[in-house]
Enzyme design. Structure first.
Site, PDB file in Angstrom:
ATOM      1  N   ARG A   1     -16.539   1.397  -3.175  1.00  0.00           N
ATOM      2  CA  ARG A   1     -15.911   0.557  -2.156  1.00  0.00           C
ATOM      3  C   ARG A   1     -16.530  -0.835  -2.187  1.00  0.00           C
ATOM      4  O   ARG A   1     -17.747  -0.986  -2.108  1.00  0.00           O
ATOM      5  CB  ARG A   1     -16.100   1.201  -0.774  1.00  0.00           C
ATOM      6  CG  ARG A   1     -15.065   0.753   0.254  1.00  0.00           C
ATOM      7  CD  ARG A   1     -15.151   1.590   1.516  1.00  0.00           C
ATOM      8  NE  ARG A   1     -14.913   2.996   1.264  1.00  0.00           N
ATOM      9  CZ  ARG A   1     -13.712   3.563   1.116  1.00  0.00           C
ATOM     10  NH1 ARG A   1     -12.633   2.796   1.170  1.00  0.00           N
ATOM     11  NH2 ARG A   1     -13.595   4.853   0.905  1.00  0.00           N
TER      12      ARG A   1
ATOM     13  N   LYS B   1      -7.678  -3.441   2.043  1.00  0.00           N
ATOM     14  CA  LYS B   1      -6.467  -2.848   2.586  1.00  0.00           C
ATOM     15  C   LYS B   1      -6.190  -3.458   3.952  1.00  0.00           C
ATOM     16  O   LYS B   1      -7.106  -3.782   4.707  1.00  0.00           O
ATOM     17  CB  LYS B   1      -6.591  -1.326   2.688  1.00  0.00           C
ATOM     18  CG  LYS B   1      -7.766  -0.825   3.497  1.00  0.00           C
ATOM     19  CD  LYS B   1      -7.847   0.704   3.450  1.00  0.00           C
ATOM     20  CE  LYS B   1      -9.092   1.216   4.175  1.00  0.00           C
ATOM     21  NZ  LYS B   1      -9.200   2.702   4.126  1.00  0.00           N
TER      22      LYS B   1
ATOM     23  N   LYS C   1       0.875  -1.179   0.000  1.00  0.00           N
ATOM     24  CA  LYS C   1       0.000   0.000   0.000  1.00  0.00           C
ATOM     25  C   LYS C   1       0.904   1.217   0.000  1.00  0.00           C
ATOM     26  O   LYS C   1       1.570   1.505   0.987  1.00  0.00           O
ATOM     27  CB  LYS C   1      -0.919   0.004   1.220  1.00  0.00           C
ATOM     28  CG  LYS C   1      -1.952   1.130   1.163  1.00  0.00           C
ATOM     29  CD  LYS C   1      -2.858   1.119   2.386  1.00  0.00           C
ATOM     30  CE  LYS C   1      -4.015   2.111   2.200  1.00  0.00           C
ATOM     31  NZ  LYS C   1      -3.571   3.491   1.913  1.00  0.00           N
TER      32      LYS C   1
END
Length: 279
Positions: A188, A194, A46
């Site tokens: 989303r 994540k 990330k």
């Protein structure tokens, strides 16, 4: 208490106010949970960068702002839409954010930036197919400013945790998981996850609250509101400069926290930064 800067939020952020486009239909990540099987996903770092969408002609932010990238920076980019992040390296978000927000780009700053690509948003293929298409596309790319982000398989939860620990220890922010058979769906969803050692979320500044004691004459805390209407004070995580020049009402900030209280408020909430693509 000395007055806070009276500036419009757009100007305070240094955003390219005159360059507006339609917000791109980006896929957004949900939080990883224990029931997700890591073997079903491909995993990448990330990045601590600024999200950007290449529409074949321009780089556009998540909020719909056109980045003032130099012509030479995007000269070798393909006509195919790409989803990725502008990146300067681990731990260099502030310098990156300042560089990409300028109305007039500074060449020496942009020469250190690269566009890290992680998806092919116009494709209807599952992610493994989109990744293969990207790899083929990048074999034809000839520019130092465009890179394909590495994706890895992990066998199980233990391997995923070990990779997260390694990336974090090296200064990375966390991991992203893309379902191998998942489609690119804007908004989303569970196809994109994540994973970090902390959680983060966004809230809108409602008011700047004055400080006391050592913070007299500066901001003491922000009164913020989450998208679902919860309000709380955000009083930690600020530098003295941020307390002297706080985000104004209407600005969206990102905060870190660790779980929620029984009333649904974030536990140990701490200011992280202004959202990188607001407004």
């Amino acid at each position: 208490m000395k007055p806070f800067p009276v500036l419009l939020p757009l100007l305070w952020l240094g955003l390219p106010v005159s360059a507006l486009a339609e917000a791109p239909p980006l896929q957004l990540a949900a939080e990883h949970a224990p029931h997700h099987n890591p073997a079903d996903y491909l995993v990448s770092e990330k990045l601590d960068g600024v999200r950007a969408y290449w529409n074949g002609h321009q780089l556009i932010s998540r909020g719909g702002h056109v980045f003032a990238a130099p012509d030479w920076f995007v000269a070798g980019f393909p006509a195919t839409p790409l989803d990725g992040e502008l990146w300067l390296g681990r731990g260099r978000f502030d310098a990156l954010s300042a560089a990409v927000r300028r109305l007039e780009p500074v060449a020496r700053e942009w020469r250190a930036i690269c566009f890290m690509v992680f998806d092919l948003p116009a494709s209807t293929l599952p992610f493994e197919g989109r990744l293969a298409a990207l790899q083929a596309l990048f074999r034809e790319v000839n520019t130092p400013y465009l890179h394909l982000l590495e994706q890895h398989r992990v066998a199980d939860a233990a391997a995923l945790a070990a990779r997260l620990d390694k990336v974090t220890a090296e200064g990375g922010e966390g991991l992203m998981l893309r379902h191998r058979r998942g489609r690119y769906v804007p908004g989303r969803n569970q196809e994109l996850l994540k994973l970090k050692h902390f959680q983060d979320a966004e809230a809108t500044v409602l008011a700047v609250l004055p400080g006391q004691g050592k913070y007299a004459g500066m901001m003491g805390a922000l009164l913020v509101e989450t998208p679902d209407g919860r309000r709380f004070k955000l009083g930690t995580g600020f530098s003295d400069d941020e307390r002297s020049h706080p985000p104004l009402p209407g600005v969206v900030v990102t905060y870190r926290y660790r779980g929620e209280t029984t009333t649904g408020l974030p536990r140990f909430a701490s200011f992280w930064r202004i959202r990188d693509d607001m407004p």
